[in-house]
Write a protein that holds these residues in place. Structure first.
Motif, short mmCIF file in Angstrom:
data_model
loop_
_atom_site.label_atom_id
_atom_site.label_comp_id
_atom_site.label_asym_id
_atom_site.label_seq_id
_atom_site.Cartn_x
_atom_site.Cartn_y
_atom_site.Cartn_z
N ASP A 54 -16.71 13.72 2.51
CA ASP A 54 -17.05 14.87 1.66
C ASP A 54 -18.55 15.02 1.49
OD1 ASP A 54 -17.02 16.77 -0.21
OD2 ASP A 54 -16.26 15.81 -2.10
N LEU A 55 -19.01 15.79 2.15
CA LEU A 55 -20.46 15.92 2.34
C LEU A 55 -21.27 16.65 1.30
CD1 LEU A 55 -20.65 15.68 6.32
CD2 LEU A 55 -20.63 13.76 4.81
N GLY A 56 -21.80 16.32 0.40
CA GLY A 56 -22.36 17.08 -0.73
C GLY A 56 -21.37 16.96 -1.67
N CYS A 57 -20.84 16.02 -2.03
CA CYS A 57 -19.65 15.89 -2.89
C CYS A 57 -19.76 16.26 -4.34
CB CYS A 57 -19.18 14.35 -2.91
SG CYS A 57 -20.12 13.03 -3.48
N GLY A 58 -21.25 16.35 -4.92
CA GLY A 58 -21.37 16.54 -6.38
C GLY A 58 -20.78 15.52 -7.09
N GLY A 70 -5.42 9.80 0.87
CA GLY A 70 -5.87 9.02 1.93
C GLY A 70 -7.35 8.57 1.73
N PRO A 71 -7.83 7.59 2.50
CA PRO A 71 -9.14 7.13 2.50
C PRO A 71 -10.33 8.45 2.45
CG PRO A 71 -8.38 6.75 4.65
CD PRO A 71 -7.18 7.22 3.98
N ALA A 72 -11.18 8.37 1.73
CA ALA A 72 -12.21 9.42 1.53
C ALA A 72 -13.69 8.83 1.04
CB ALA A 72 -11.62 10.48 0.70
N VAL A 73 -14.60 9.18 1.46
CA VAL A 73 -15.92 8.86 1.31
C VAL A 73 -16.90 10.17 0.74
CG1 VAL A 73 -18.21 7.80 1.80
CG2 VAL A 73 -15.94 6.88 2.64
N GLY A 74 -17.29 10.20 -0.38
CA GLY A 74 -18.19 11.11 -0.77
C GLY A 74 -19.66 10.72 -0.74
N VAL A 75 -20.51 11.92 -0.09
CA VAL A 75 -21.76 11.60 -0.11
C VAL A 75 -22.64 12.62 -0.62
CG1 VAL A 75 -23.69 11.56 1.84
CG2 VAL A 75 -21.50 10.66 2.25
N ASP A 76 -23.63 12.21 -1.56
CA ASP A 76 -24.35 13.51 -2.11
C ASP A 76 -25.95 13.08 -2.31
OD1 ASP A 76 -23.63 15.96 -3.91
OD2 ASP A 76 -25.26 15.11 -4.60
N LEU A 77 -26.79 14.06 -2.22
CA LEU A 77 -27.91 13.64 -2.39
C LEU A 77 -28.62 13.45 -3.59
CD1 LEU A 77 -31.03 14.38 -0.86
CD2 LEU A 77 -30.78 16.71 -1.96
N SER A 78 -27.78 13.57 -4.72
CA SER A 78 -28.31 13.56 -6.16
C SER A 78 -27.57 12.16 -6.80
CB SER A 78 -27.85 14.34 -7.02
OG SER A 78 -27.68 14.04 -8.42
N PRO A 79 -28.39 11.31 -6.92
CA PRO A 79 -27.75 9.93 -7.63
C PRO A 79 -27.19 9.99 -8.74
CG PRO A 79 -30.08 9.49 -6.74
CD PRO A 79 -30.03 10.94 -6.70
N GLY A 97 -27.07 10.11 -0.10
CA GLY A 97 -27.56 10.24 1.05
C GLY A 97 -27.83 12.06 1.44
N ASP A 98 -28.40 12.14 2.43
CA ASP A 98 -28.93 13.46 2.86
C ASP A 98 -28.20 13.77 3.92
OD1 ASP A 98 -30.89 15.66 3.98
OD2 ASP A 98 -32.13 15.16 2.45
N LEU A 99 -27.87 15.37 3.85
CA LEU A 99 -27.34 16.09 4.85
C LEU A 99 -27.73 15.88 6.48
CD1 LEU A 99 -25.89 19.32 3.44
CD2 LEU A 99 -24.48 17.17 3.81
N LEU A 100 -29.33 15.52 6.46
CA LEU A 100 -30.01 15.35 7.44
C LEU A 100 -29.93 13.86 7.98
CD1 LEU A 100 -32.90 17.71 7.12
CD2 LEU A 100 -30.79 18.22 8.32
N ALA A 101 -29.58 12.95 7.19
CA ALA A 101 -29.45 11.62 7.59
C ALA A 101 -28.59 10.87 6.84
CB ALA A 101 -30.93 11.03 7.32
N LEU A 102 -27.50 11.02 7.29
CA LEU A 102 -26.04 10.66 6.60
C LEU A 102 -26.03 9.21 6.75
CD1 LEU A 102 -23.45 13.34 7.84
CD2 LEU A 102 -24.39 13.09 5.35
N PRO A 103 -25.56 8.47 5.46
CA PRO A 103 -25.39 7.09 5.41
C PRO A 103 -24.06 6.59 5.95
CG PRO A 103 -25.15 8.01 3.34
CD PRO A 103 -25.31 9.28 4.17
N ALA A 104 -23.99 6.72 7.38
CA ALA A 104 -22.62 6.41 7.92
C ALA A 104 -22.97 6.23 9.26
CB ALA A 104 -21.69 7.91 7.81
N ALA A 105 -21.99 5.43 9.88
CA ALA A 105 -22.13 4.99 11.34
C ALA A 105 -21.45 6.08 12.23
CB ALA A 105 -21.22 3.66 11.57
#
Length: 212
Positions: A54-58, A70-79, A97-105
């Motif tokens: 979920d990219l930009g998960c708020g 199911g398994p899910a990972v949320g990513v957001d710019l805001s700590p 993480g940032d949408l331009l540099a996602l913290p994922a493999a």
């Protein structure tokens, strides 16, 4: 990122400022968003038990919904948003993480959703962001992107009584579809809809695309 990084620092600071209020106002939105739930269901079926990002998960309400199924990972710019998400949805994983540099493999996720998160990107950042999303998807993985329809750029300096500095960019479906294609996706479905009464009064667009 710093405030010099294409405005991402301002976006991050703005969402840090409104994180708790955002959760209170937006965190229960899936209860009335029937069509959004249906689209998320499609994504889950396509993921076939694999992890959905979920990219930009708020505040993590979408990630939490996905994580119950199911398994899910949320990513957001805001700590601050990520902190709220971890508190409210302890069963899911969250990363800053940032949408331009996602913290994922590379190829880590079976599918991904980006619901109204690309609206804060500059026009020239959209294709790089989609390329980054493609990078973290496995071959044939699906991506759901949703956005406000139009060409308007709305700048807020006050949001729910808080001082902020953030732009909201409406987008046109054909523009987003073309950029996804250029980034290495095949667009498989398009949806445009009117807002629900509980939503901001903007038409919404959604695209489902497959990593090629």
């Amino acid at each position: 990122m710093s405030d010099d990084d294409g405005g991402h620092g301002r976006v991050r600071a703005s969402y840090d400022t409104v994180a708790e209020e955002y959760r209170k106002r937006i965190g229960g939105e899936l209860a009335f968003k029937v069509m959004d739930r249906a689209l998320l269901g499609v994504v889950l079926e396509e993921a076939a038990g694999g992890t959905v990002a979920d990219l930009g998960c708020g505040p993590g309400h979408i990630t939490g919904w996905l994580g119950e199924r199911g398994p899910a990972v949320g990513v957001d710019l805001s700590p601050a948003m990520v902190a709220v998400a971890r508190r409210e949805h302890p069963g899911a994983e969250f990363r800053v993480g940032d949408l331009l540099a996602l913290p994922a493999a590379d190829g880590e996720f079976a599918a991904a959703v980006a619901l109204y998160s690309v609206i804060h990107l500059e026009p020239g950042e959209l294709r790089p962001a989609f390329e980054e999303m493609r990078r973290v998807l496995r071959p044939s993985g699906v991506l759901l992107v949703s956005f406000h329809l139009g060409t308007e750029v709305r700048t807020l300096d006050e949001w729910w009584g808080h001082r902020v500095a953030v732009d909201f960019r409406s987008l046109e479906t054909d523009t987003v579809a073309d950029l996804l294609t250029e980034a290495g996706f095949t667009v498989t479905a398009r949806l445009e809809r009117d807002p629900y009464p509980e939503e901001a009064p903007t038409r919404r667009g959604s695209l489902l695309a497959r990593r090629t």
